[in-house]
Structure formats: C-alpha cells, structure tokens
Scaffold this motif. Structure first.
Motif, PDB file in Angstrom:
ATOM      1  N   THR A  54       0.833  -1.211   0.000  1.00  0.00           N
ATOM      2  CA  THR A  54       0.000   0.000   0.000  1.00  0.00           C
ATOM      3  C   THR A  54       0.864   1.256   0.000  1.00  0.00           C
ATOM      4  O   THR A  54       0.625   2.199  -0.768  1.00  0.00           O
ATOM      5  CB  THR A  54      -0.922  -0.010   1.232  1.00  0.00           C
ATOM      6  N   ALA A  55       1.903   1.276   0.852  1.00  0.00           N
ATOM      7  CA  ALA A  55       2.772   2.460   0.928  1.00  0.00           C
ATOM      8  C   ALA A  55       3.519   2.689  -0.381  1.00  0.00           C
ATOM      9  O   ALA A  55       3.606   3.827  -0.868  1.00  0.00           O
ATOM     10  CB  ALA A  55       3.755   2.292   2.086  1.00  0.00           C
ATOM     11  N   VAL A  56       4.045   1.627  -0.980  1.00  0.00           N
ATOM     12  CA  VAL A  56       4.793   1.770  -2.232  1.00  0.00           C
ATOM     13  C   VAL A  56       3.877   2.219  -3.366  1.00  0.00           C
ATOM     14  O   VAL A  56       4.233   3.097  -4.167  1.00  0.00           O
ATOM     15  CB  VAL A  56       5.489   0.434  -2.583  1.00  0.00           C
ATOM     16  N   HIS A  57       2.685   1.646  -3.434  1.00  0.00           N
ATOM     17  CA  HIS A  57       1.761   1.997  -4.517  1.00  0.00           C
ATOM     18  C   HIS A  57       1.317   3.453  -4.412  1.00  0.00           C
ATOM     19  O   HIS A  57       1.222   4.168  -5.423  1.00  0.00           O
ATOM     20  CB  HIS A  57       0.551   1.064  -4.491  1.00  0.00           C
ATOM     21  N   LEU A  58       1.047   3.920  -3.203  1.00  0.00           N
ATOM     22  CA  LEU A  58       0.635   5.316  -3.030  1.00  0.00           C
ATOM     23  C   LEU A  58       1.757   6.276  -3.429  1.00  0.00           C
ATOM     24  O   LEU A  58       1.513   7.310  -4.057  1.00  0.00           O
ATOM     25  CB  LEU A  58       0.217   5.557  -1.581  1.00  0.00           C
ATOM     26  N   ARG A  59       2.999   5.937  -3.076  1.00  0.00           N
ATOM     27  CA  ARG A  59       4.122   6.792  -3.472  1.00  0.00           C
ATOM     28  C   ARG A  59       4.328   6.761  -4.982  1.00  0.00           C
ATOM     29  O   ARG A  59       4.669   7.779  -5.600  1.00  0.00           O
ATOM     30  CB  ARG A  59       5.395   6.339  -2.758  1.00  0.00           C
ATOM     31  N   LEU A  60       4.126   5.599  -5.574  1.00  0.00           N
ATOM     32  CA  LEU A  60       4.257   5.500  -7.025  1.00  0.00           C
ATOM     33  C   LEU A  60       3.208   6.359  -7.723  1.00  0.00           C
ATOM     34  O   LEU A  60       3.510   7.072  -8.694  1.00  0.00           O
ATOM     35  CB  LEU A  60       4.126   4.033  -7.451  1.00  0.00           C
ATOM     36  N   LYS A  61       1.978   6.326  -7.229  1.00  0.00           N
ATOM     37  CA  LYS A  61       0.922   7.158  -7.809  1.00  0.00           C
ATOM     38  C   LYS A  61       1.262   8.645  -7.696  1.00  0.00           C
ATOM     39  O   LYS A  61       1.100   9.420  -8.650  1.00  0.00           O
ATOM     40  CB  LYS A  61      -0.408   6.874  -7.099  1.00  0.00           C
ATOM     41  N   ALA A  62       1.747   9.049  -6.515  1.00  0.00           N
ATOM     42  CA  ALA A  62       2.068  10.466  -6.307  1.00  0.00           C
ATOM     43  C   ALA A  62       3.194  10.920  -7.227  1.00  0.00           C
ATOM     44  O   ALA A  62       3.148  12.029  -7.790  1.00  0.00           O
ATOM     45  CB  ALA A  62       2.444  10.694  -4.844  1.00  0.00           C
ATOM     46  N   LEU A  63       4.203  10.085  -7.418  1.00  0.00           N
ATOM     47  CA  LEU A  63       5.324  10.466  -8.279  1.00  0.00           C
ATOM     48  C   LEU A  63       4.932  10.457  -9.751  1.00  0.00           C
ATOM     49  O   LEU A  63       5.461  11.247 -10.545  1.00  0.00           O
ATOM     50  CB  LEU A  63       6.504   9.516  -8.042  1.00  0.00           C
ATOM     51  N   ILE A  64       4.011   9.580 -10.131  1.00  0.00           N
ATOM     52  CA  ILE A  64       3.536   9.586 -11.525  1.00  0.00           C
ATOM     53  C   ILE A  64       2.793  10.884 -11.816  1.00  0.00           C
ATOM     54  O   ILE A  64       2.951  11.499 -12.882  1.00  0.00           O
ATOM     55  CB  ILE A  64       2.636   8.356 -11.790  1.00  0.00           C
ATOM     56  N   GLU A  65       1.974  11.338 -10.866  1.00  0.00           N
ATOM     57  CA  GLU A  65       1.272  12.611 -11.045  1.00  0.00           C
ATOM     58  C   GLU A  65       2.249  13.783 -11.072  1.00  0.00           C
ATOM     59  O   GLU A  65       2.048  14.765 -11.786  1.00  0.00           O
ATOM     60  CB  GLU A  65       0.264  12.803  -9.918  1.00  0.00           C
ATOM     61  N   LYS A  66       3.337  13.669 -10.310  1.00  0.00           N
ATOM     62  CA  LYS A  66       4.317  14.757 -10.244  1.00  0.00           C
ATOM     63  C   LYS A  66       5.130  14.852 -11.528  1.00  0.00           C
ATOM     64  O   LYS A  66       5.313  15.946 -12.088  1.00  0.00           O
ATOM     65  CB  LYS A  66       5.240  14.530  -9.041  1.00  0.00           C
ATOM     66  N   HIS A  67       5.636  13.716 -12.012  1.00  0.00           N
ATOM     67  CA  HIS A  67       6.518  13.726 -13.187  1.00  0.00           C
ATOM     68  C   HIS A  67       5.782  13.450 -14.493  1.00  0.00           C
ATOM     69  O   HIS A  67       6.363  13.640 -15.572  1.00  0.00           O
ATOM     70  CB  HIS A  67       7.621  12.672 -13.017  1.00  0.00           C
ATOM     71  N   ASN A  68       4.553  12.960 -14.382  1.00  0.00           N
ATOM     72  CA  ASN A  68       3.787  12.577 -15.571  1.00  0.00           C
ATOM     73  C   ASN A  68       4.538  11.525 -16.387  1.00  0.00           C
ATOM     74  O   ASN A  68       4.420  11.462 -17.612  1.00  0.00           O
ATOM     75  CB  ASN A  68       3.477  13.797 -16.439  1.00  0.00           C
ATOM     76  N   SER A  69       5.339  10.717 -15.698  1.00  0.00           N
ATOM     77  CA  SER A  69       6.114   9.665 -16.364  1.00  0.00           C
ATOM     78  C   SER A  69       6.389   8.566 -15.351  1.00  0.00           C
ATOM     79  O   SER A  69       6.935   8.830 -14.273  1.00  0.00           O
ATOM     80  CB  SER A  69       7.428  10.223 -16.914  1.00  0.00           C
ATOM     81  N   ILE A  70       6.014   7.348 -15.710  1.00  0.00           N
ATOM     82  CA  ILE A  70       6.239   6.249 -14.772  1.00  0.00           C
ATOM     83  C   ILE A  70       7.715   5.877 -14.707  1.00  0.00           C
ATOM     84  O   ILE A  70       8.214   5.430 -13.673  1.00  0.00           O
ATOM     85  CB  ILE A  70       5.377   5.027 -15.167  1.00  0.00           C
ATOM     86  N   ALA A  73       9.253   8.209 -12.264  1.00  0.00           N
ATOM     87  CA  ALA A  73       8.799   7.867 -10.914  1.00  0.00           C
ATOM     88  C   ALA A  73       9.577   6.675 -10.359  1.00  0.00           C
ATOM     89  O   ALA A  73      10.024   6.686  -9.203  1.00  0.00           O
ATOM     90  CB  ALA A  73       7.302   7.568 -10.937  1.00  0.00           C
ATOM     91  N   LEU A  74       9.766   5.640 -11.178  1.00  0.00           N
ATOM     92  CA  LEU A  74      10.514   4.469 -10.727  1.00  0.00           C
ATOM     93  C   LEU A  74      11.979   4.811 -10.467  1.00  0.00           C
ATOM     94  O   LEU A  74      12.584   4.330  -9.501  1.00  0.00           O
ATOM     95  CB  LEU A  74      10.409   3.353 -11.768  1.00  0.00           C
ATOM     96  N   GLN A  75      12.561   5.636 -11.322  1.00  0.00           N
ATOM     97  CA  GLN A  75      13.957   6.021 -11.142  1.00  0.00           C
ATOM     98  C   GLN A  75      14.150   6.828  -9.860  1.00  0.00           C
ATOM     99  O   GLN A  75      15.157   6.665  -9.158  1.00  0.00           O
ATOM    100  CB  GLN A  75      14.438   6.820 -12.358  1.00  0.00           C
ATOM    101  N   GLU A  76      13.193   7.695  -9.539  1.00  0.00           N
ATOM    102  CA  GLU A  76      13.306   8.469  -8.301  1.00  0.00           C
ATOM    103  C   GLU A  76      13.177   7.566  -7.073  1.00  0.00           C
ATOM    104  O   GLU A  76      13.881   7.757  -6.077  1.00  0.00           O
ATOM    105  CB  GLU A  76      12.233   9.558  -8.267  1.00  0.00           C
ATOM    106  N   MET A  77      12.310   6.570  -7.148  1.00  0.00           N
ATOM    107  CA  MET A  77      12.172   5.644  -6.021  1.00  0.00           C
ATOM    108  C   MET A  77      13.420   4.776  -5.871  1.00  0.00           C
ATOM    109  O   MET A  77      13.823   4.444  -4.756  1.00  0.00           O
ATOM    110  CB  MET A  77      10.932   4.768  -6.214  1.00  0.00           C
ATOM    111  N   LEU A  78      14.046   4.430  -6.982  1.00  0.00           N
ATOM    112  CA  LEU A  78      15.283   3.654  -6.909  1.00  0.00           C
ATOM    113  C   LEU A  78      16.441   4.482  -6.366  1.00  0.00           C
ATOM    114  O   LEU A  78      17.392   3.931  -5.799  1.00  0.00           O
ATOM    115  CB  LEU A  78      15.649   3.117  -8.300  1.00  0.00           C
TER     116      LEU A  78
END
Length: 462
Positions: A54-70, A73-78
């Motif tokens: 749940t925590a990872v998915h919510l952060r992924l959603k927020a970063l996708i909205e921020k960067h408009n690119s998945i 978003a994945l690179q920032e989480m890595l």
C-alpha cells in the motif's frame, strides 16, 4: 489448502493452477478413473506485505502525477538511499486491495503493454525492497533432518532460524558470535513467531514444564545466560525483561545417538549404551601426567620425567619459540576479548558490542596504524576504536583487509617474521602474502611489538 483463511494468507506465494471447479481425472491401473493430484504454483519471488504494498503503490501514484512519467517515478524511487523510507505508511488509502509486486502496480498504472525498460525498473525496485533487510540462510539439513528429528514445530524452527541470523559464524576464519540478546525478552520472541502469548516461548525454554510444552526441546538450541550488569534500572517483568541466549549455530551432532552437543556446550557420551552429561572441560589422570578434554584431544602430556633438566641449545630454541607463538595465538578473533585485554572502557565496550562491530575491522585498523603509510599516527588502539565507533563494519582499505582476514596464527607468524630493529635479520617464512606483508609493513618495523601486544596480549611481547 482447502481453508479459505489459509488460501487468503498464501495469496501471491502459492496459487492453484487449476480453477476451483475443475476436476481432473486419470485412469488408473485398475481401469477406473481416479482423481488427479491438484497442481499448485509456488512463486519464487517473495511478495510485498499488504502494508508495504500500500505504501509503495501510493508513493508510485504520487510520483507519476508529479513527473507525468512512470519511468521517472521508478527512477526516483530507486534513487532513495534508505529503502525503509518508501515503506513508511501514509494516511491515504487505496481504492482497491493491495497488489503483491511492484510489477503488478506498474501494469495497473500503465496497462498490460509497457516497455521492457519499465519492466526492468519495476523488477529492480521490487528486488531492492525485498532484499533491504538482508537474507536469512537456512541449511537444507536443518529443514529436512533437524526439524523432523527434534520434533520442532514451525514456530520453534522459525525462532531458531531468527536467533541464528542474529548471531554470526565465519566458517573460513572460525570467528563465532553465538550470543544474542532479546531486549524485550519472551514478549519480543513471541512477536517474532506471530504469537501474543509470551508463556508459549517461556514453556519451550523450561524443560521441566512438561505439561505445558508442545513440540521439541528448544533448550537444545537456545541456552539462557546471565546478562552483564547494567547501570540503568532493570526491567524485572517476566515477559519483557531483557534476556540473553547462547545459540547453537551448528546442527546437533547425532552419530547413532552416541554423540550430542547442545547450545550450552555440554557433551553427552554414550559409548556403553548409558547416557552421561559432562561439561566440556578437562579430565586429568590421578598423577596429573595426562590431560584430555571431553572430545578426547590431548591437552598436556609430559614426554620426560618431572626431574629432567634439559638445557636448550641454539637448534631447539627457534622450535620452542614457534610453539610458544602458536600457544599465544587464539583460534579465531573475538572482539570482546580483545577489548577486555586492552582495558578499553566498559562503556565503549558495551557500545561496540551492541552495534555488533566487526572484529576484522578492528584488526585491520590496528595494522594500518603500524604501517609506514599511516604517517604520524601513533595511538594504535585509540585510532582503531575511533574508526570502529565511526563505522562499526568498515575495514581499512587495501591489503590490510586481507591481513585481517587471516587466522590469528598466520598473522602472528607474519608479524614475527619482520625485524623490529635496523640490524636484525628477517625470519624466512613461506606464506602467500609474505611479499605483500613486507611491502606494506617495511623490511623492519619498530611498531609491530605494539600490534603484537594489542592483538595477542602482554604475554606475546615477552
């Protein structure tokens, strides 16, 4: 597997290949149809827990909205240095049940078709999350033999595995750290096995509580020992007071029931069909002329009568000094013993042992200070402890790491091969690192006696 609750808990780990309604039959040798075995698929990649997913998915959603690119978003989480930051719970809730893997989350956000690059990033992020706390290695022999022979329940086997993971053993150098501490006692141990009843664990470790025990004798693997005195007020509650245990890191020996060793080091010998427990200590003859320990190895035997007075010649002295060096060197390094023999402050000792500082790092820094390349450093012990307090696991770079990985006897032989004065002749030694040692420490080194005293005690410098 028929229980709905068990199936729900195993979702993402084990799943049925055929549907629940499918009925597969095959004809047997008797010509009649028989129900075919049910096939299950075991997922080799561990899933995320529901809270972590749940925590990872919510952060992924927020970063996708921020960067408009998945991909971004994945690179920032890595790029996050501490993976545990990604697992901090958020106040927002998902509108659907949590998914099992990061790959499933990416599929949900982008659709079924996504590029191989996105899939690679998702797999890398998932792998980093599930490996952030390290691995627990469970011997195959423990799973197939020890659990069955010792009648261990799954909860007992898991508690032993966790305790062994908290301990340490290096099969190459022989270093062992077999003492573990549970700061919250039985309560913490019960939480590790998913239980809220601390008395279950307490009963396992009390052999005389036969009426309340279930499973095997856990005292064979975990032997409670006294904690060192603490200056703070001790928690005296039975369930939460700190407790220390000596862990049996190896599997119990059982050669046809004749030889068994437990966590407390006790030895059961049964040569004539009777069992007798003796502590691993020395056994001496009546005249004191022969001593053996419990495993039968020779500790001391006099080759000459006690009144023999034999003077050493020049040919016998080097051999005796070599034997003395072997007697001085321990079989493996132990940080607590090194700190005690060098009179390190008890507070510093406790600090280093609590963070499980590496004894090899300590040895490597002591050797580094003794090398000519260290410059004007002179306080071998103080510098090594300061570096250890700064980073408990970081070793000195270069060849000093190799020297620290040697056994104490090998290192002592290298130290003794180097002259400490300008006019002394070097001792010839055949060792793979002899040339590297001479290059790092110099053809003569007056600092090595200090190293010898720190690592091998005062008796080594005599």
């Amino acid at each position: 597997m028929k229980h709905a609750g068990i199936q729900a808990h195993l979702t993402g780990l084990v799943q049925r290949v055929d549907s629940q309604d499918a009925r597969r039959f095959r004809r047997g040798r008797d010509g009649r149809p028989h129900r075919a075995p049910i096939r299950y698929q075991v997922c080799m990649t561990p899933r995320l827990t529901r809270a972590d997913a749940t925590a990872v998915h919510l952060r992924l959603k927020a970063l996708i909205e921020k960067h408009n690119s998945i991909t971004s978003a994945l690179q920032e989480m890595l790029a996050v240095e501490d993976v545990m930051e990604l697992l901090d719970p958020l106040d927002v809730k998902l509108s659907h049940p949590p998914l099992n893997t990061v790959m499933d989350m990416v599929k949900l956000e982008t659709g079924e078709n996504f590029s191989p690059e996105i899939e690679r990033l998702a797999q890398e992020l998932h792998r980093r999350i599930i490996n952030c706390l390290g691995d627990i290695h469970i011997p195959h022999y423990f799973i197939t033999q020890t659990i069955h022979r010792c009648n261990l329940t799954p909860a007992q086997a898991w508690l032993i595995t966790v305790a062994r993971d908290m301990a340490f053993i290096n099969t190459r150098t022989g270093e062992r750290r077999d003492t573990v501490t549970f700061k919250h006692g039985y309560q913490e141990m019960a939480e590790l096995i998913g239980s809220t009843r601390y008395k279950t664990v307490q009963a396992w470790l009390q052999p005389h509580w036969t009426s309340q025990q279930r499973g095997g004798n856990l005292a064979r693997f975990l032997q409670e020992i006294d904690l060192p005195d603490s200056k703070t007020y001790a928690d005296l509650r039975v369930e939460s007071m700190p407790r220390a245990f000596r862990v049996l890191l190896d599997e119990p020996l059982d050669a046809d029931g004749r030889n068994k060793v437990d966590a407390n080091g006790s030895h059961m010998a049964d040569a004539d069909g009777t069992s007798s427990w003796t502590q691993m200590g020395a056994i001496a003859d009546a005249n004191g002329s022969h001593m053996v320990d419990a495993n039968g190895s020779d500790l001391n035997s006099f080759k000459h009568p006690l009144n023999t007075d034999k003077k050493n010649t020049s040919t016998t002295q080097p051999a005796q000094s070599a034997k003395a060096a072997e007697a001085v060197a321990p079989d493996f390094w132990e940080l607590d013993l090194l700190l005690q023999q060098n009179d390190v402050h008890p507070k510093v000792q406790k600090e280093l042992l609590e963070v499980q500082a590496s004894v090899h790092a300590f040895v490597s820094w002591v050797l580094y200070v003794a090398s000519p390349g260290s410059g004007n450093l002179s306080d071998h012990l103080g510098y090594a402890i300061s570096r250890l307090r700064e980073h408990p696991l970081r070793e000195a770079r270069g060849v000093f790491r190799q020297f620290a990985d040697l056994t104490p006897k090998e290192l002592l032989a290298l130290i003794d091969s180097t002259p400490t004065g300008d006019y002394e002749l070097p001792t010839k030694i055949e060792h793979p690192l002899a040339h590297v040692w001479k290059k790092a420490m110099g053809s003569n080194n007056p600092r090595l006696p200090i190293v010898r005293e720190i690592l091998f005690g005062e008796g080594a410098s005599e």
